[in-house]
Write an enzyme that holds these catalytic residues in place. Structure first.
Site, PDB file in Angstrom:
ATOM      1  CG  HIS A 128      -1.930   0.994   1.350  1.00 28.86           C
ATOM      2  ND1 HIS A 128      -1.673   2.303   1.668  1.00 28.86           N
ATOM      3  CD2 HIS A 128      -3.286   0.914   1.188  1.00 28.86           C
ATOM      4  CE1 HIS A 128      -2.812   2.989   1.705  1.00 28.86           C
ATOM      5  NE2 HIS A 128      -3.809   2.167   1.407  1.00 28.86           N
ATOM      6  CG  ASP A 205       0.255  -2.326   6.209  1.00 30.51           C
ATOM      7  OD1 ASP A 205      -0.668  -2.429   7.034  1.00 30.51           O
ATOM      8  OD2 ASP A 205       0.109  -1.764   5.101  1.00 30.51           O
ATOM      9  CD  GLN A 208      -6.959  -4.633   4.094  1.00 33.80           C
ATOM     10  OE1 GLN A 208      -7.932  -5.361   4.306  1.00 33.80           O
ATOM     11  NE2 GLN A 208      -7.097  -3.334   3.845  1.00 33.80           N
ATOM     12  CE  LYS A 231      -7.589  -0.488   6.166  1.00 31.89           C
ATOM     13  NZ  LYS A 231      -8.492  -0.024   5.106  1.00 31.89           N
ATOM     14  CB  CYS A 369      -3.718   3.195  -1.630  1.00 32.19           C
ATOM     15  SG  CYS A 369      -4.960   4.457  -1.279  1.00 32.19           S
TER      16      CYS A 369
END
Length: 411
Positions: A128, A205, A208, A231, A369
């Site tokens: 991302h 990261d 997700q 999220k 993104c």
């Protein structure tokens, strides 16, 4: 809190906890398939935020009156809940606005003071922009270079090629746990182990991953782990950076202001201890109260159960989409989260998404993104359907039926 056995979960009843999912769009029942963009909120999260503003609203760590104490307890309680959820210590969690801020904190507070000309940063093709641009900015200021680990056509990392990039000039490897476009689940525990053997710091990261699968940060063995609250059923503007204590102790503050100090004099300032020295100013108190409530909601469901539910939906949707003539799915990793990026021959992604919206189906279209990943596949944009445990198999069928209708209109 112990999770419920999977066989006892009534997913229809779970879905009923999410008020927004009952609404209609353009006269059609809403089919929300954009949870990779932001997750919907259960009633207990909405009520927790409302209750904070109605009964407890005050600033944190600044007042001895009752409201100030209640607000501080609620805010720090959210930190403790998150620590338990991710199997880390509360004093290792920097509360912040989300993954973008968290990764910038690593880039500017850990990397910027350390990197020199000739040093290298390793990223992957599937990142991302939030895990690309901060490193570019730091590289420009330090003279460091960026090396990119590539992926195959299935959307999986070539681990051999990745490890070959981990040469002595590499100081940090930063990569996604789960791709927001492809759904690829990277073997971060193995990758972090290989990096650690070479003396390379790792940043993950987790945007997700945290909402969709069990995440034990301690077991992963990374140096930094970033995640976003909105999220994972929490309010927007919330998230955290987990970091090893030795890094937090050595890193200078990123932003200055109130609450990140012990003493301020014009001759010099004594900073607060970590994690508070990275939390300048008034935080999103109500947001973190809501995020704590989101953890309270997710924990008894069990993240292994929610992941299994989403895998069922993913399998169903993939099987149905594979029957659609001219439809191409991007990302066929062997281990994949419930994200499907796709294009239909002869139709622009934005046209598809716009017409699907008229059928009540909410998906995302665009570059997500992830410009470098779009360039890798030779497309300007894709459509993305992303699922959560509150979706249903009936919604999968409604999505595919709407897609077939739209495809006929565009033919």
């Amino acid at each position: 809190m112990n999770a419920a056995p999977a066989a006892t979960i009534d997913w229809a009843r779970v879905r009923a906890d999410f008020p927004l999912l009952t609404r209609e769009v353009h006269g059609k029942p809403l089919v929300y398939l954009d949870s990779a963009n932001t997750g919907q909120k259960p009633a207990n999260v909405i009520e927790a935020v409302d209750d904070f503003y109605r009964r407890h609203n005050a600033n944190v760590s600044r007042a001895v009156h009752t409201l100030g104490t209640e607000a501080t307890d609620a805010y720090e309680g959210a930190r403790r809940k998150l620590a338990t959820f991710f199997n880390v210590r509360p004093d290792e969690l920097v509360l912040c606005s989300g993954t973008t801020f968290a990764l910038n904190l690593v880039a500017y507070s850990w990397a910027l003071p350390r990197l020199q000309p000739g040093d290298a940063i390793v990223l992957t093709r599937m990142e991302h922009h939030a895990n690309i641009v901060p490193w570019q900015l730091v590289a420009e200021r330090t003279g460091a270079k960026i090396k990119v680990a590539d992926i195959d056509q299935a959307g999986e990392l070539d681990l051999g090629a990745l490890y070959a990039l981990l040469t002595p000039d590499v100081k940090i490897l930063s990569l996604t746990h789960v791709s927001n476009v492809l759904g690829t689940v990277n073997p971060v525990r193995e990758i972090c182990r290989e990096a650690r053997r070479r003396g390379i710091v790792t940043a993950i990261d987790g945007s997700q991953a945290a909402p969709h699968r069990p995440v034990d940060i301690t077991a992963i063995g990374c140096d930094f782990y970033a995640f976003t609250g909105h999220k994972m059923c929490g309010p927007t503007g919330t998230g955290a950076l987990w970091a090893r204590r030795e890094h937090l102790a050595a890193m200078p503050p990123f932003i200055g202001g109130g609450e990140m100090i012990k003493e301020v004099r014009f001759e010099g300032t004594v900073y607060n201890d970590a994690p508070h020295k990275f939390e300048a100013g008034t935080p999103n108190i109500a947001g973190f109260v809501g995020l704590g409530a989101a953890v309270d909601y997710l924990s008894p469901l069990g993240m292994a159960n929610t992941e299994a539910r989403e895998q069922d939906l993913l399998q169903h949707a993939t099987e149905e989409l594979d029957k659609v003539d001219g439809l191409r799915i991007f990302g066929r990793a062997r281990e994949k989260a419930a994200v499907i990026s796709f294009l239909v021959e002869g139709a622009h992604a934005h046209d598809l998404a716009t017409l699907l919206d008229l059928e009540g189906v909410a998906i995302r279209s665009g570059h997500h993104c992830a410009h470098p990943l779009m360039h890798h596949f030779g497309v300007p944009a894709t459509c993305r359907a992303s699922f959560a445990f509150y979706n249903t198999h009936e919604e999968v069928d409604a999505f595919v039926a709407a897609l077939l209708k739209v495809r006929r209109l565009l033919a």
